[in-house]
Design a protein around this motif. Structure first.
Motif, PDB file in Angstrom:
ATOM      1  N   MET A  91       0.825  -1.203   0.000  1.00 35.52           N
ATOM      2  CA  MET A  91       0.000   0.000   0.000  1.00 35.52           C
ATOM      3  C   MET A  91       0.859   1.252   0.000  1.00 35.52           C
ATOM      4  O   MET A  91       1.896   1.299   0.644  1.00 35.52           O
ATOM      5  CB  MET A  91      -0.898   0.025   1.234  1.00 35.52           C
ATOM      6  CG  MET A  91      -2.108  -0.839   1.088  1.00 35.52           C
ATOM      7  SD  MET A  91      -2.899  -1.043   2.654  1.00 35.52           S
ATOM      8  CE  MET A  91      -1.721  -2.054   3.488  1.00 35.52           C
ATOM      9  N   ASP A  92       0.376   2.250  -0.715  1.00 35.20           N
ATOM     10  CA  ASP A  92       0.911   3.607  -0.658  1.00 35.20           C
ATOM     11  C   ASP A  92      -0.233   4.497  -0.182  1.00 35.20           C
ATOM     12  O   ASP A  92      -1.354   4.375  -0.681  1.00 35.20           O
ATOM     13  CB  ASP A  92       1.389   4.072  -2.034  1.00 35.20           C
ATOM     14  CG  ASP A  92       2.607   3.319  -2.504  1.00 35.20           C
ATOM     15  OD1 ASP A  92       3.574   3.203  -1.725  1.00 35.20           O
ATOM     16  OD2 ASP A  92       2.606   2.843  -3.653  1.00 35.20           O
ATOM     17  N   VAL A  93       0.070   5.374   0.780  1.00 37.00           N
ATOM     18  CA  VAL A  93      -0.945   6.273   1.325  1.00 37.00           C
ATOM     19  C   VAL A  93      -0.563   7.707   0.976  1.00 37.00           C
ATOM     20  O   VAL A  93       0.553   8.148   1.253  1.00 37.00           O
ATOM     21  CB  VAL A  93      -1.070   6.131   2.861  1.00 37.00           C
ATOM     22  CG1 VAL A  93      -2.112   7.084   3.408  1.00 37.00           C
ATOM     23  CG2 VAL A  93      -1.392   4.691   3.242  1.00 37.00           C
ATOM     24  N   TRP A  94      -1.514   8.409   0.361  1.00 34.72           N
ATOM     25  CA  TRP A  94      -1.321   9.797  -0.053  1.00 34.72           C
ATOM     26  C   TRP A  94      -2.280  10.682   0.715  1.00 34.72           C
ATOM     27  O   TRP A  94      -3.436  10.310   0.925  1.00 34.72           O
ATOM     28  CB  TRP A  94      -1.573   9.939  -1.547  1.00 34.72           C
ATOM     29  CG  TRP A  94      -0.666   9.102  -2.371  1.00 34.72           C
ATOM     30  CD1 TRP A  94      -0.852   7.804  -2.756  1.00 34.72           C
ATOM     31  CD2 TRP A  94       0.598   9.488  -2.895  1.00 34.72           C
ATOM     32  NE1 TRP A  94       0.212   7.356  -3.486  1.00 34.72           N
ATOM     33  CE2 TRP A  94       1.118   8.374  -3.596  1.00 34.72           C
ATOM     34  CE3 TRP A  94       1.335  10.669  -2.853  1.00 34.72           C
ATOM     35  CZ2 TRP A  94       2.350   8.410  -4.237  1.00 34.72           C
ATOM     36  CZ3 TRP A  94       2.561  10.699  -3.507  1.00 34.72           C
ATOM     37  CH2 TRP A  94       3.053   9.595  -4.182  1.00 34.72           C
ATOM     38  N   ALA A  95      -1.801  11.856   1.138  1.00 34.62           N
ATOM     39  CA  ALA A  95      -2.648  12.848   1.798  1.00 34.62           C
ATOM     40  C   ALA A  95      -2.762  14.058   0.882  1.00 34.62           C
ATOM     41  O   ALA A  95      -1.750  14.593   0.416  1.00 34.62           O
ATOM     42  CB  ALA A  95      -2.048  13.262   3.140  1.00 34.62           C
ATOM     43  N   GLN A  96      -3.991  14.463   0.631  1.00 30.46           N
ATOM     44  CA  GLN A  96      -4.222  15.590  -0.266  1.00 30.46           C
ATOM     45  C   GLN A  96      -4.992  16.674   0.477  1.00 30.46           C
ATOM     46  O   GLN A  96      -6.029  16.412   1.082  1.00 30.46           O
ATOM     47  CB  GLN A  96      -5.022  15.127  -1.477  1.00 30.46           C
ATOM     48  CG  GLN A  96      -5.231  16.203  -2.510  1.00 30.46           C
ATOM     49  CD  GLN A  96      -5.934  15.670  -3.755  1.00 30.46           C
ATOM     50  OE1 GLN A  96      -6.449  14.558  -3.767  1.00 30.46           O
ATOM     51  NE2 GLN A  96      -5.961  16.472  -4.796  1.00 30.46           N
ATOM     52  N   ASN A  97      -4.443  17.888   0.420  1.00 29.44           N
ATOM     53  CA  ASN A  97      -5.162  19.046   0.927  1.00 29.44           C
ATOM     54  C   ASN A  97      -5.780  19.714  -0.297  1.00 29.44           C
ATOM     55  O   ASN A  97      -5.082  20.376  -1.070  1.00 29.44           O
ATOM     56  CB  ASN A  97      -4.215  19.997   1.673  1.00 29.44           C
ATOM     57  CG  ASN A  97      -4.957  21.181   2.239  1.00 29.44           C
ATOM     58  OD1 ASN A  97      -5.498  21.996   1.498  1.00 29.44           O
ATOM     59  ND2 ASN A  97      -4.983  21.265   3.562  1.00 29.44           N
ATOM     60  N   ILE A  98      -7.057  19.505  -0.486  1.00 23.09           N
ATOM     61  CA  ILE A  98      -7.714  19.961  -1.712  1.00 23.09           C
ATOM     62  C   ILE A  98      -7.699  21.481  -1.856  1.00 23.09           C
ATOM     63  O   ILE A  98      -7.375  21.994  -2.926  1.00 23.09           O
ATOM     64  CB  ILE A  98      -9.135  19.369  -1.809  1.00 23.09           C
ATOM     65  CG1 ILE A  98      -9.002  17.849  -2.020  1.00 23.09           C
ATOM     66  CG2 ILE A  98      -9.921  20.001  -2.957  1.00 23.09           C
ATOM     67  CD1 ILE A  98     -10.289  17.083  -2.009  1.00 23.09           C
ATOM     68  N   SER A 106       2.360   9.856   2.465  1.00 17.45           N
ATOM     69  CA  SER A 106       2.446   9.803   3.910  1.00 17.45           C
ATOM     70  C   SER A 106       2.991   8.476   4.419  1.00 17.45           C
ATOM     71  O   SER A 106       3.744   8.453   5.386  1.00 17.45           O
ATOM     72  CB  SER A 106       1.057  10.044   4.515  1.00 17.45           C
ATOM     73  OG  SER A 106       1.093   9.856   5.903  1.00 17.45           O
ATOM     74  N   ASN A 107       2.604   7.384   3.812  1.00 16.07           N
ATOM     75  CA  ASN A 107       2.969   6.062   4.317  1.00 16.07           C
ATOM     76  C   ASN A 107       3.096   5.062   3.189  1.00 16.07           C
ATOM     77  O   ASN A 107       2.530   5.245   2.120  1.00 16.07           O
ATOM     78  CB  ASN A 107       1.897   5.511   5.273  1.00 16.07           C
ATOM     79  CG  ASN A 107       1.616   6.398   6.429  1.00 16.07           C
ATOM     80  OD1 ASN A 107       0.990   7.430   6.269  1.00 16.07           O
ATOM     81  ND2 ASN A 107       2.061   6.016   7.600  1.00 16.07           N
ATOM     82  N   GLU A 108       3.774   3.970   3.501  1.00 15.55           N
ATOM     83  CA  GLU A 108       3.750   2.779   2.660  1.00 15.55           C
ATOM     84  C   GLU A 108       3.910   1.589   3.602  1.00 15.55           C
ATOM     85  O   GLU A 108       4.486   1.710   4.678  1.00 15.55           O
ATOM     86  CB  GLU A 108       4.834   2.795   1.593  1.00 15.55           C
ATOM     87  CG  GLU A 108       6.245   2.910   2.110  1.00 15.55           C
ATOM     88  CD  GLU A 108       7.246   3.052   0.981  1.00 15.55           C
ATOM     89  OE1 GLU A 108       8.210   2.260   0.977  1.00 15.55           O
ATOM     90  OE2 GLU A 108       7.081   3.928   0.123  1.00 15.55           O
ATOM     91  N   ALA A 109       3.358   0.460   3.209  1.00 13.99           N
ATOM     92  CA  ALA A 109       3.426  -0.722   4.067  1.00 13.99           C
ATOM     93  C   ALA A 109       3.072  -1.961   3.274  1.00 13.99           C
ATOM     94  O   ALA A 109       2.507  -1.880   2.175  1.00 13.99           O
ATOM     95  CB  ALA A 109       2.470  -0.575   5.247  1.00 13.99           C
ATOM     96  N   TYR A 110       3.401  -3.110   3.858  1.00 17.12           N
ATOM     97  CA  TYR A 110       3.010  -4.409   3.323  1.00 17.12           C
ATOM     98  C   TYR A 110       2.185  -5.136   4.373  1.00 17.12           C
ATOM     99  O   TYR A 110       2.568  -5.176   5.543  1.00 17.12           O
ATOM    100  CB  TYR A 110       4.246  -5.261   2.997  1.00 17.12           C
ATOM    101  CG  TYR A 110       5.078  -4.732   1.859  1.00 17.12           C
ATOM    102  CD1 TYR A 110       4.784  -5.086   0.546  1.00 17.12           C
ATOM    103  CD2 TYR A 110       6.154  -3.889   2.090  1.00 17.12           C
ATOM    104  CE1 TYR A 110       5.544  -4.603  -0.508  1.00 17.12           C
ATOM    105  CE2 TYR A 110       6.923  -3.410   1.046  1.00 17.12           C
ATOM    106  CZ  TYR A 110       6.617  -3.768  -0.242  1.00 17.12           C
ATOM    107  OH  TYR A 110       7.366  -3.295  -1.287  1.00 17.12           O
TER     108      TYR A 110
END
Length: 183
Positions: A91-98, A106-110
């Motif tokens: 997984m890749d986690v993205w944070a967006q301030n619209i 923000s993060n990555e994990a298995y």
């Protein structure tokens, strides 16, 4: 059972960070993010396996930057390798301030999931057939990550981790790694 491509498991999950999701600094609570990541990864694993899956392990999750109240997070999940009854999901986690138009990783994990049949018993999963160079690299690395997880979980003897030993020692592989470590 026919093989599947990683793209067939690709999942994107979006969440809006609300006040109930944050700590006193108005940052997303880590536990809430892990919960959302578990859901996204499970959906991806189920798409690949066409079965109910349960979480078997969560690798290290590093928080690279805080996620703020009002941000929209996007969790991208995809199966990177299928083993006999389990799959690894990245997984890749993205944070967006619209309002500001900014987007940061923000993060990555298995996460690892085990497929279950209707009686709750482990069952075989379809083979994963990587198609791109990146998918092939993630696929190859998955065996080393799996061996490390099994060693850390006490389910594999380090002497049996041939992929990890080759990574660290190459051609200079000691004959009995466990004995040398004990001395």
């Amino acid at each position: 059972m026919t093989g599947k491509s990683p793209q067939e498991s690709y999942t994107i999950m979006n969440e809006l960070v609300l006040p109930n999701d944050t700590n006193t600094l108005n940052n997303l609570m880590g536990g809430r993010l892990l919960h959302w990541m578990d859901i996204a990864a499970a959906i991806s694993a189920q798409k690949h396996c066409n079965r109910i899956v349960v979480t078997a392990s969560v690798d290290n999750v590093s928080f690279q930057s805080p996620i703020k109240l009002g941000d929209v997070i996007s969790i991208e999940a995809k199966v990177t390798r299928a083993f006999t009854t389990s799959v690894e999901v990245r997984m890749d986690v993205w944070a967006q301030n619209i309002p500001s138009g900014t987007k940061v990783k923000s993060n990555e994990a298995y996460y690892t999931f085990v497929a279950l049949d209707k009686d709750g018993q482990k069952t075989a999963v379809p083979e994963l057939v990587p198609e791109t160079d990146k998918e092939r690299a993630l696929y190859e690395g998955a065996l080393r990550r799996r061996q490390l997880r099994l060693i850390l979980g006490g389910k594999m003897n380090p002497n049996d981790a041939t992929e990890l030993k080759a990574l660290f020692f190459g051609d200079q592989l000691p004959p009995n790694l466990g004995e040398e470590i004990k001395q």
